[in-house]
Design an enzyme around this catalytic site. Structure first.
Site, mmCIF file in Angstrom:
data_model
loop_
_atom_site.group_PDB
_atom_site.id
_atom_site.type_symbol
_atom_site.label_atom_id
_atom_site.label_comp_id
_atom_site.label_asym_id
_atom_site.label_seq_id
_atom_site.Cartn_x
_atom_site.Cartn_y
_atom_site.Cartn_z
ATOM 1 N N TYR A 113 0.839 -1.198 0.000
ATOM 2 C CA TYR A 113 0.000 0.000 0.000
ATOM 3 C C TYR A 113 0.871 1.244 0.000
ATOM 4 C CZ TYR A 113 -4.216 -2.606 1.256
ATOM 5 O OH TYR A 113 -5.279 -3.453 1.250
ATOM 6 N N TYR A 152 -0.433 -9.964 0.350
ATOM 7 C CA TYR A 152 0.638 -9.472 1.239
ATOM 8 C C TYR A 152 0.577 -10.185 2.583
ATOM 9 C CZ TYR A 152 -3.150 -6.339 2.879
ATOM 10 O OH TYR A 152 -4.331 -5.825 3.330
ATOM 11 N N ARG A 162 -2.764 -12.126 3.382
ATOM 12 C CA ARG A 162 -4.053 -11.700 2.858
ATOM 13 C C ARG A 162 -4.140 -12.089 1.386
ATOM 14 N NH1 ARG A 162 -7.495 -8.464 4.267
ATOM 15 N NH2 ARG A 162 -8.716 -10.307 3.802
ATOM 16 N N HIS A 165 -7.037 -8.533 -2.719
ATOM 17 C CA HIS A 165 -8.375 -7.997 -2.422
ATOM 18 C C HIS A 165 -8.427 -6.505 -2.693
ATOM 19 C CE1 HIS A 165 -6.020 -7.397 1.253
ATOM 20 N NE2 HIS A 165 -6.754 -6.318 1.448
ATOM 21 N N HIS A 167 -10.562 -3.134 -1.235
ATOM 22 C CA HIS A 167 -11.488 -2.615 -0.218
ATOM 23 C C HIS A 167 -12.536 -1.738 -0.901
ATOM 24 C CE1 HIS A 167 -8.955 -3.762 3.273
ATOM 25 N NE2 HIS A 167 -7.980 -3.643 2.395
HETATM 26 FE FE LIG Z 1 -6.075 -4.656 2.549
#
Ligand SMILES: [Fe+2]
Length: 247
Positions: A113, A152, A162, A165, A167
């Site tokens: 991110y 990640y 995870r 995905h 959000h």
């Molecule tokens: Fe996330």
């Protein structure tokens, strides 16, 4: 005589069906141990301003807000698989939810991110911001273009990863209706290993979070598409993280 439903304002709080939601305290998802409530919950009446607005209009949106491939590009395009994500926002009766703000944010193709608290070893992509937004049209339809996010690791237990995905946040007709969820990708083997997915007690609710590949909407030699329909209330609703209305 008014039924309970028709007597209730559109934005009024409706109790969630806790049967399809994870319990608040789930030690296999480690951070719930500290953040789950110790006291019983209070229900607060929504105020009129929370239920009726303010709402976003087209004026607030920029022309590239729904194009994550271009909306942060500096000296080239971001690295990764080019994809389209699209679908409808419907209510429990299959009615379109028009002109509602849909926001999305995600990691880049390497699973990183653009956020100061993300210290994963994968590099920042200088041409990818990872945020966008759009309004549904009169038929409740939305779409955006982006790069497929990478999986990640996270500090839960050893080898907690995870799945890829995106959000999502969906505003209804007012701020108090804001709904937040995550979309996963068909065929990702990490979905069924994910600690956040595993605590959802209803398998059908999990499957409604997984977007199928949609070759019909893909652009040949350019971009694959995934379809993610969002249902705000009722039996087929999308599982939301902060449910204020529905289920
Ligand atoms: Fe996330």
């Amino acid at each position: 005589m008014a039924t309970e439903d028709s007597a209730r304002g559109d934005g009024e709080f409706i109790q969630r069906d806790r049967g399809i939601y994870p319990p608040a305290f789930t030690p296999e998802y480690k951070t719930t141990v500290l953040r789950s409530p110790r006291l019983s919950l209070w229900s607060l009446q929504n105020s009129l301003s929370e239920v009726t607005g303010p709402v976003f209009g087209q004026d607030e949106l920029g022309p590239l807000d729904n194009d994550l491939i271009l909306n942060y590009a500096k000296d080239g395009q971001p690295i990764g698989e080019r994809i389209i994500v699209h679908g409808h926002v419907h209510d429990e009766n299959g009615r379109a939810v028009p002109r509602t703000l849909v926001e999305f944010w995600q990691a880049n193709a390497g699973g990183r991110y653009r956020h100061r608290n993300d210290h994963y070893i994968a590099p920042i992509d200088p041409n990818f911001g990872g945020c966008g937004r759009t309004l549904t049209d009169d038929q409740g339809y939305y779409f955006f273009r982006t790069i497929k996010p990478g999986p990640y690791p996270w500090r839960n237990y050893v080898n907690s990863w995870r799945p890829a995905h995106i959000h999502f946040s969906v505003f209804g007709s007012g701020f108090a209706q804001r709904l937040i969820t995550q979309m996963y990708f068909e065929g990702d083997p990490l979905i069924w290993k994910d600690a956040m997915i595993k605590i959802i007690p209803d398998e059908d609710a999990i499957r409604r979070l997984i977007a199928p590949l949609d070759l019909n909407a893909s652009i040949p030699l350019d971009t694959l598409a995934y379809r993610f329909d969002i249902v705000l209330r009722g039996r087929w609703s999308t599982l939301f993280e902060n449910r204020l209305q529905g289920n």
